[in-house]
Design an enzyme around this catalytic site. Structure first.
Site, PDB file in Angstrom:
ATOM      1  N   CYS A 211      53.266  -8.726 -31.769  1.00 17.75           N
ATOM      2  CA  CYS A 211      52.041  -8.366 -31.026  1.00 17.75           C
ATOM      3  C   CYS A 211      50.784  -8.918 -31.704  1.00 17.75           C
ATOM      4  CB  CYS A 211      51.962  -6.855 -30.840  1.00 17.75           C
ATOM      5  SG  CYS A 211      51.659  -5.879 -32.340  1.00 17.75           S
TER       6      CYS A 211
ATOM      7  N   HIS B 111      50.088  -1.381 -32.234  1.00 17.92           N
ATOM      8  CA  HIS B 111      50.284  -2.359 -31.165  1.00 17.92           C
ATOM      9  C   HIS B 111      48.935  -2.841 -30.658  1.00 17.92           C
ATOM     10  CE1 HIS B 111      52.775  -4.519 -28.333  1.00 17.92           C
ATOM     11  NE2 HIS B 111      51.919  -4.204 -27.380  1.00 17.92           N
TER      12      HIS B 111
ATOM     13  N   HIS C   6      50.242  -9.089 -23.665  1.00 16.32           N
ATOM     14  CA  HIS C   6      50.730  -8.678 -24.985  1.00 16.32           C
ATOM     15  C   HIS C   6      52.145  -9.201 -25.189  1.00 16.32           C
ATOM     16  CE1 HIS C   6      53.322  -4.924 -23.975  1.00 16.32           C
ATOM     17  NE2 HIS C   6      53.290  -5.716 -22.934  1.00 16.32           N
TER      18      HIS C   6
END
Length: 349
Positions: free
Chosen positions: A264, A312, A324
């Site tokens: 990420c 994240h 993402h």
């Protein structure tokens, strides 16, 4: 890396984990053999446990990424210190050589100065620590001896710093090996759970995934985003977003920073790096790159952070959508902003 569904909110969209299991689980069938066989776990039970394992693995991955960044810094520091120490030793040797030449000239002219004799003794370093004897030397000798003393002190400090950095590097590499083993263990455990799903459960998951995608699109009030059409606009934030959009479909690999696979924070750091802006390696560090924004303040290209520990991160794409890199078995994708527990956004300063 986590499967990114809101905890304890079954009515919210669940992000898929079927992709990670499809290949392996397609070859695994579980048949009931006797009344004594262990009960087959339900899909919800498997998904809940897999969600937890993926989130644990992603949090550890961000720690691993930070440690890798520190490892690179230490390696560069050690190299610089060792180079500086080597240059310092050369300079020290030249100074000692020049003092030896001066001593030879004095001898030819009628004998050595006592202080020079002391310096050229079997333990010259002991002499260097006795600065009080410098008043016995005049002119060029005093200057040279002072330079030697200063150079020796600097050289000793550089060598000590290099030794400390090497020791820290060795410890860090051991920690990295432990973190890597932990991450791989979490992912293997998750895969083992997914491999237990029956063909019927796989079909049910596939149907649920389709419903989840539709719900995410309705919740964001946006048209489905599956293309790689660039976002119009200028500035490095929009450029970073378009860089990320160009990688839709690229696989998630933990610890990867592109250009063909990403985790990420690897995706966000790569996307901004291609726009000429250097971001820190971890999601937590990236959260400090600008002022915090609410959901209503977000603009395309802003960083968006999820979960309480900020493990994240993605890029806001507008219309309630995020680009993402999710977790193992998935690829760079669009997802609704509210599918995961959104914390805040950051506009990179």
């Amino acid at each position: 890396m986590a499967s990114h569904r809101r905890p304890k909110q079954p009515s919210r969209a669940r992000v898929t984990f079927f992709g990670a299991a499809a290949t392996a689980a397609a070859t695994v069938g579980i048949t009931a053999t006797s009344a004594q066989a262990a009960p087959q776990p339900s899909i919800d039970e498997v998904q809940s446990e897999v969600d937890g394992l993926y989130q644990d693995a992603e949090a550890i991955t961000e720690e691993y990424n930070g440690a890798k960044e520190r490892e690179e810094e230490l390696e560069a520091a050690v190299e610089d210190l060792q180079d500086a120490a080597a240059r310092g030793q050369d300079e020290l040797n030249e100074l000692r050589s020049s003092l030896g030449s001066l001593a030879a000239a004095q001898y030819r002219n009628g004998g050595l100065d006592p202080s020079v004799q002391l310096f050229l003794s079997s333990d010259p370093d002991a002499y260097l620590s006795r600065a009080s004897t410098l008043d016995q030397v005049s002119g060029r000798q005093a200057e040279t001896l002072q330079l030697i003393e200063d150079q020796q002190r600097t050289l000793d400090q550089q060598r000590a710093e290099a030794a400390d950095a090497l020791a820290e590097l060795e410890t860090l590499r051991s920690d990295l090996a432990d973190q890597k083993e932990t991450i791989q263990g979490k992912l293997s455990e998750a895969q083992a759970l997914l491999n237990e799903l029956t063909a019927e459960q796989q079909a049910e998951i596939a149907a649920q995934e389709a419903a989840d995608r539709a719900e995410s699109e309705r919740a964001s009030r946006a048209e489905p985003r599956g293309d790689i059409t660039p976002v119009e606009g200028s500035g490095y934030a929009v450029q970073a977003l378009n860089n990320a959009i160009s990688k839709l479909g690229s696989p998630y690999v933990w610890g990867a920073t592109g250009p063909n696979s990403f985790d990420c924070s690897g995706l966000t750091s790569w996307a901004y790096g291609q726009a000429g802006v250097a971001l820190p390696r971890t999601s937590q560090s990236q959260a400090g790159m600008g002022a915090r924004l609410s959901a209503s303040e977000l603009a395309p290209g802003d960083l968006v952070f999820f979960y309480g520990d900020l493990h994240h991160v993605g890029l806001y794409a507008g219309n309630g959508q995020v680009v993402h890199s999710p977790r193992p078995g998935s690829s760079v994708e669009y997802i609704g902003l509210n599918v995961m527990p959104f914390q805040f956004g950051v506009r990179v300063a």
